[in-house]
Design an enzyme around this catalytic site. Structure first.
Site, mmCIF file in Angstrom:
data_model
loop_
_atom_site.group_PDB
_atom_site.id
_atom_site.type_symbol
_atom_site.label_atom_id
_atom_site.label_comp_id
_atom_site.label_asym_id
_atom_site.label_seq_id
_atom_site.Cartn_x
_atom_site.Cartn_y
_atom_site.Cartn_z
ATOM 1 N N THR A 152 1.018 -1.167 0.116
ATOM 2 C CA THR A 152 0.511 -0.159 -0.063
ATOM 3 C C THR A 152 1.417 1.254 -0.354
ATOM 4 O OG1 THR A 152 -2.001 -1.320 1.538
ATOM 5 C CG2 THR A 152 -1.864 1.261 1.113
ATOM 6 N N GLY A 191 -9.722 -3.953 2.440
ATOM 7 C CA GLY A 191 -9.162 -3.555 3.760
ATOM 8 C C GLY A 191 -9.246 -2.189 4.491
ATOM 9 N N ASP A 192 -8.422 -1.846 4.664
ATOM 10 C CA ASP A 192 -8.492 -0.507 5.906
ATOM 11 C C ASP A 192 -8.178 0.502 5.013
ATOM 12 O OD1 ASP A 192 -5.743 -1.382 5.162
ATOM 13 O OD2 ASP A 192 -5.297 0.182 6.743
ATOM 14 N N THR A 237 -0.373 0.624 6.854
ATOM 15 C CA THR A 237 -0.216 -0.135 5.839
ATOM 16 C C THR A 237 -0.357 -1.028 6.415
ATOM 17 O OG1 THR A 237 1.238 -0.713 3.940
ATOM 18 C CG2 THR A 237 2.172 0.278 5.894
#
Length: 311
Positions: free
Chosen positions: A178, A208-209, A229
């Site tokens: 990321t 994901g986040d 990340t």
């Protein structure tokens, strides 16, 4: 001129992912190219901030540079899903009014971070996903890219390796590529941006986040800006980026102390990775619990680029 009118000292921090990043894993040529790419992203953002530009413009520009570099798991270098496609996630947020935009599962926008910004500025929404995000991107006239742009031999090999391991779910090498950027501009405003292709072999539309405001991306002028990340499921459970800002704002912790505390909590849950941060007071840096993290920061005082945990 009041103290609040005084120009702030600008800062920018970028990351290109975290994970098992060790000297015996990364070759000399790759290391040199990655350091140069991080420096280039910092230079682009620094030029904007030096000229009095906004933190928002700086983080978008820096992340676009990283998205266009196949070394990183975002934009062109995005990993493949289980089905051999790419699904791109990104978010951007500014700290003055806490406006934000995000996309999840986009498939054809060359620079997903710019699509996230378009969602923030050109729509009434915060997050768009899948085919809707793709349609919005076309409606806004953003540059499109076909599958061949996102398909790189290294990412194809990573998927093939994962599929050959029947005991593995995804990302067996724990390299979370990321990308992200955070910045403080001379007006005292902060911004954050994050972009990713997710994790190798992701299935069922996994998100994901990175595009989730408060988990992988957050900015608040009252505290600072954060981009994360790592193993996204754990960052979501921790509401990690917001948690760091909340600790700064309500507990009076430094950004470094808050980041260290939150990455420790992520680790206790079982997650690995890291954060970059910049505070409203100009504190800029990172925290991570993985072996390494592609990272760098710049200010009027100079630039630092690092990869390994012992730097």
């Amino acid at each position: 001129m009041t103290s609040s009118d005084q120009p702030h000292a600008w800062k920018i921090v970028v990351h290109g992912g975290a994970g098992i990043l060790e000297r015996d894993v990364i070759g000399a040529d790759q290391e040199r190219e990655i350091r140069a790419a991080l420096a280039n992203a910092l230079e682009v953002g620094s030029d904007i901030l030096t000229a009095g530009g906004s933190a928002l413009d700086a983080v978008e520009a820096a992340v676009k540079k990283l998205e266009d570099n196949a070394h990183f798991n975002a934009g062109r270098g995005s990993v493949f899903t289980y089905q051999g496609t790419t699904e791109l996630d990104a978010a951007i947020m500014e700290g003055r009014e806490r406006r934000s935009g995000a996309v999840a599962g986009a498939t054809a926008t060359r620079n997903p971070v710019s699509l996230a910004r378009a969602v923030m500025e050109k729509s009434p929404h915060v997050m768009l996903s899948g085919g809707g995000a793709d349609q919005f991107s076309r409606d806004q006239g953003l540059e499109q890219a076909g599958p061949e742009w996102f398909s790189t031999p290294a990412r194809r090999q990573a998927l093939d390796d994962m599929l050959s391991n029947r005991d593995g779910w995804f990302d067996v090498d724990m390299k979370y590529g990321t990308v992200g950027a955070v910045a403080l501009d001379t007006g005292g405003h902060v911004a954050a941006a994050t972009s990713t292709g997710g994790i190798t072999g992701k299935r069922w539309g996994r998100i994901g986040d990175s595009p989730i405001i408060g988990a992988g991306t957050y900015a608040d002028d009252r505290a600072g800006a954060v981009s994360a990340t790592g193993s996204g499921e754990y960052f979501i459970r921790e509401a990690a980026a917001h948690e760091i800002c909340a600790r700064v704002r309500m507990l009076g912790q430094t950004a470094k102390a808050a980041s260290d505390a939150v990455i420790a909590e992520v680790g206790e849950l079982g997650g690995t990775g890291g954060f970059i941060f910049v505070s409203r007071s100009g504190e800029a840096g990172w925290s991570f619990n993985s072996a390494g993290m592609y990272r760098g920061k710049a200010s009027a005082d100079g630039m630092v680029v690092q990869i390994f945990g012992d730097e």
